[in-house]
Design a protein around this motif. Structure first.
Motif, PDB file in Angstrom:
ATOM      1  N   VAL A   1       0.841  -1.144  -0.117  1.00  0.00           N
ATOM      2  CA  VAL A   1      -0.047  -0.029   0.039  1.00  0.00           C
ATOM      3  C   VAL A   1       0.910   1.158  -0.176  1.00  0.00           C
ATOM      4  O   VAL A   1       1.742   1.506   0.926  1.00  0.00           O
ATOM      5  CB  VAL A   1      -0.927   0.153   1.219  1.00  0.00           C
TER       6      VAL A   1
ATOM      7  N   VAL B   1      -1.742  -1.872  -4.064  1.00  0.00           N
ATOM      8  CA  VAL B   1      -2.934  -0.952  -3.825  1.00  0.00           C
ATOM      9  C   VAL B   1      -2.511   0.396  -3.680  1.00  0.00           C
ATOM     10  O   VAL B   1      -1.609   0.765  -2.988  1.00  0.00           O
ATOM     11  CB  VAL B   1      -3.447  -1.262  -2.245  1.00  0.00           C
TER      12      VAL B   1
ATOM     13  N   ASP C   1      -2.999   4.113  -2.024  1.00  0.00           N
ATOM     14  CA  ASP C   1      -3.564   4.560  -1.109  1.00  0.00           C
ATOM     15  C   ASP C   1      -4.756   5.337  -1.087  1.00  0.00           C
ATOM     16  O   ASP C   1      -4.662   6.200  -2.161  1.00  0.00           O
ATOM     17  CB  ASP C   1      -2.451   5.360  -0.404  1.00  0.00           C
ATOM     18  N   TYR C   2      -5.860   5.113  -0.704  1.00  0.00           N
ATOM     19  CA  TYR C   2      -7.216   5.577  -0.629  1.00  0.00           C
ATOM     20  C   TYR C   2      -7.347   6.987  -0.554  1.00  0.00           C
ATOM     21  O   TYR C   2      -7.693   7.912  -1.191  1.00  0.00           O
ATOM     22  CB  TYR C   2      -8.451   4.882   0.397  1.00  0.00           C
TER      23      TYR C   2
ATOM     24  N   TYR D   1     -14.823   2.470  -5.643  1.00  0.00           N
ATOM     25  CA  TYR D   1     -14.979   1.250  -4.870  1.00  0.00           C
ATOM     26  C   TYR D   1     -15.732   0.137  -5.267  1.00  0.00           C
ATOM     27  O   TYR D   1     -15.332  -1.061  -4.982  1.00  0.00           O
ATOM     28  CB  TYR D   1     -15.832   1.669  -3.488  1.00  0.00           C
TER      29      TYR D   1
ATOM     30  N   ARG E   1      -4.916  -0.576  -9.400  1.00  0.00           N
ATOM     31  CA  ARG E   1      -4.590  -0.579  -7.947  1.00  0.00           C
ATOM     32  C   ARG E   1      -5.900   0.007  -7.031  1.00  0.00           C
ATOM     33  O   ARG E   1      -5.793   0.203  -5.924  1.00  0.00           O
ATOM     34  CB  ARG E   1      -3.267   0.178  -7.521  1.00  0.00           C
ATOM     35  N   THR E   2      -6.807   0.270  -7.755  1.00  0.00           N
ATOM     36  CA  THR E   2      -7.907   0.971  -7.232  1.00  0.00           C
ATOM     37  C   THR E   2      -9.130   0.001  -7.013  1.00  0.00           C
ATOM     38  O   THR E   2     -10.218   0.782  -6.857  1.00  0.00           O
ATOM     39  CB  THR E   2      -8.246   2.434  -7.953  1.00  0.00           C
TER      40      THR E   2
ATOM     41  N   TYR F   1     -11.091  -0.851  -4.772  1.00  0.00           N
ATOM     42  CA  TYR F   1     -10.955  -1.023  -3.162  1.00  0.00           C
ATOM     43  C   TYR F   1     -12.111  -1.765  -2.604  1.00  0.00           C
ATOM     44  O   TYR F   1     -11.810  -2.387  -1.462  1.00  0.00           O
ATOM     45  CB  TYR F   1     -11.474   0.660  -2.749  1.00  0.00           C
TER      46      TYR F   1
ATOM     47  N   LEU G   1     -10.679  -5.248  -2.861  1.00  0.00           N
ATOM     48  CA  LEU G   1      -9.589  -5.488  -1.764  1.00  0.00           C
ATOM     49  C   LEU G   1     -10.083  -5.796  -0.285  1.00  0.00           C
ATOM     50  O   LEU G   1      -9.621  -6.289   0.364  1.00  0.00           O
ATOM     51  CB  LEU G   1      -8.857  -4.463  -1.819  1.00  0.00           C
ATOM     52  N   ARG G   2     -11.326  -4.875  -0.059  1.00  0.00           N
ATOM     53  CA  ARG G   2     -11.720  -4.978   1.304  1.00  0.00           C
ATOM     54  C   ARG G   2     -12.158  -6.235   1.809  1.00  0.00           C
ATOM     55  O   ARG G   2     -12.203  -6.822   2.683  1.00  0.00           O
ATOM     56  CB  ARG G   2     -12.758  -3.957   1.602  1.00  0.00           C
TER      57      ARG G   2
ATOM     58  N   TYR H   1      -7.728  -6.857   2.622  1.00  0.00           N
ATOM     59  CA  TYR H   1      -6.490  -6.255   2.460  1.00  0.00           C
ATOM     60  C   TYR H   1      -6.924  -4.687   2.683  1.00  0.00           C
ATOM     61  O   TYR H   1      -7.858  -4.281   2.595  1.00  0.00           O
ATOM     62  CB  TYR H   1      -6.236  -6.092   0.837  1.00  0.00           C
TER      63      TYR H   1
ATOM     64  N   ILE I   1      -6.736  -0.566   2.562  1.00  0.00           N
ATOM     65  CA  ILE I   1      -6.827   0.274   1.281  1.00  0.00           C
ATOM     66  C   ILE I   1      -6.079   1.709   1.884  1.00  0.00           C
ATOM     67  O   ILE I   1      -6.018   2.418   0.744  1.00  0.00           O
ATOM     68  CB  ILE I   1      -8.274   0.591   0.580  1.00  0.00           C
TER      69      ILE I   1
END
Length: 473
Positions: free
Chosen positions: A307, A328, A330-331, A364, A402-403, A405, A408-409, A413, A415
């Motif tokens: 991340v 990932v 970074d959000y 997302y 990489r987005t 989200y 990933l959640r 993982y 975010i």
């Protein structure tokens, strides 16, 4: 003579030695009680008075007890008459005893030991010092270690005051500074990193009773710290108070780049390894390479996730060293780009917030293509808006893989890069970014290395390395 007889004889000798030691210790304790009686003539007094008197005399007692034990345990070394020169091997005859007093955490310890001198030019030696593992200087390694533990958390003057108040050992701030940086001299990432066994143990504890492998996160980022040039060491002309009042050098804020490996689940973070230094991206890549080649990260036992923000140099190293890791963006950094677009594109704050929330929802849900298309169709309200929209489009296009989200959640993982951001704070900012503090690069890096060792759980190992270096010297 049989084994049983040898064993019985050794037990008798040990018992006799302990009996002599007990006699000596009791004698020293009686002497200490005499001093306590002088300080506390009436024992029927308050607890505060008793503890104050005992506190003042505590190191005199514990230091003398340690001194007695050392004398009895190494009586053969204290009375030896011959020794071999460590360089030429000549047989040396003992000269008169030489006394030495060293400072330890339990008080001053006075020793007398024979001196051996080689007339061939090799110099003199004290075999007793090597046997007892005395280090050069008055302050022994336990004092230096305790002092360094304070110095890596507090400014030197404050650490010096607290150290003297809490331990009773007097230590100047300059000596404190020297001891701390001598212990950190030449430290590398492998010197402060935990062993593979420690890493595997923590991974197994995190994964116990779970169906999926634990998520191991790698965060990479930089933190600006205040540095001063090497020219500031030079003595300047003029009166001393004038030099102190006006510096002839200019400080510079430099990037302390670092990385952090940590385990994560729904409730907590388990720290594994941090390394932060004021160095360039190539040197950081070399440190990461050393960690990988040393096999400290068992990638087959975890789900590795990286991340980071959008810096291209970070992803270059990640792609080279950990190509199979889940990457990932970074959000929070992604969110910042969207807010910049909304701020210059929409006059209404409500409309801007509505656009940002809708765009984040699409990201997302993994619909980054919709977001990119929407940015292309957006009619810029100004030149500034055009620039912000183009920057945002380039940023998302470069990191579109990489987005995802939401996916990933669901996979467990993270975010966000909060793990490395907090590492920047408690390793770099807490100690280096203090009011009026400016660091030489070498001193700052040594302080960062010791702080990394503390949080990596390898501080004791660093000082054992320091002990071995002193013995070799």
């Amino acid at each position: 003579m049989g084994c049983a007889e040898v064993s019985a004889l050794s037990e008798v000798r040990a018992s006799t030695q302990w009996q002599r030691l007990r006699t000596e210790v009791h004698a020293r304790f009686d002497q200490w009680l005499d001093r306590l009686e002088e300080q506390l003539p009436d024992p029927k007094t308050s607890l505060a008075a008793v503890t104050e008197a005992v506190w003042k005399l505590r190191q005199d007692l514990t230091g003398r007890l340690s001194e007695t034990i050392v004398e009895q345990a190494h009586v053969g070394e204290r009375t030896r008459q011959y020794a071999s020169c460590p360089q030429c091997g000549r047989r040396l005859r003992a000269r008169p005893l030489v006394s030495r007093t060293v400072e330890t955490m339990v008080g001053p310890v006075h020793v007398e030991r024979p001196y051996f001198y080689c007339t061939s030019g090799c110099g003199g030696v004290y075999p007793f010092d090597a046997v007892v593992e005395l280090v050069p200087g008055c302050k022994q390694l336990d004092v230096q270690k305790a002092a360094a533990q304070l110095a890596i958390e507090l400014p030197y003057e404050e650490a010096q005051t607290l150290f003297s108040d809490l331990t009773g050992v007097k230590l100047g701030s300059e000596r404190l500074h020297t001891c701390t940086h001598q212990a950190a001299e030449g430290l590398t990432v492998l010197d402060v990193a935990p062993s593979r066994d420690d890493v595997v143990r923590r991974i197994e504890e995190m994964g116990a009773g779970r169906f999926r492998r634990p998520v191991l996160v790698l965060g990479i980022d930089g933190a600006y710290v205040p540095t001063r040039p090497e020219s500031a060491r030079e003595r300047q002309s003029g009166q001393r108070h004038s030099r102190a009042r006006r510096a002839s050098w200019h400080g510079q804020w430099r990037d302390a780049k670092g990385f952090r490996f940590y385990l994560i689940d729904d409730e907590r973070i388990v720290h594994l390894l941090s390394w932060h230094q004021v160095h360039n991206e190539e040197q950081l890549g070399e440190a990461l390479t050393q960690v990988k080649e040393a096999g400290l990260i068992p990638q087959d036992q975890v789900r590795l996730c990286v991340v980071c923000d959008g810096a291209s140099w970070i992803w270059k190293h990640v792609q080279s060293l950990f190509p199979r890791a889940r990457q990932v963006l970074d959000y929070s950094h992604c969110k910042e780009y969207l807010h910049k677009v909304a701020k210059v594109q929409y006059e209404s704050s409500e409309r801007a917030l509505e656009w940002v929330e809708a765009t984040l929802t699409r990201l997302y849900l993994g619909k980054v293509g919709w977001v990119l298309g929407g940015l292309r169709r957006m009619q810029p309200a100004s030149e500034e808006a055009l620039k912000a929209i183009d920057n945002c489009w380039v940023y998302l296009q470069e990191h579109r893989a990489r987005t995802h989200y939401g996916k990933l959640r669901r996979g467990g993982y993270p975010i966000g890069s909060g793990g490395i951001e907090s590492s920047n704070k408690f390793i770099c900012h807490v100690r280096l970014k203090r009011s009026g503090a400016w660091w030489y690069e070498c001193n700052g890096n040594e302080m960062l290395a010791l702080r990394c060792a503390k949080y990596n759980g390898t501080f004791d190992r660093v000082f054992e390395r320091h002990r071995q270096r002193l013995r070799k010297a």
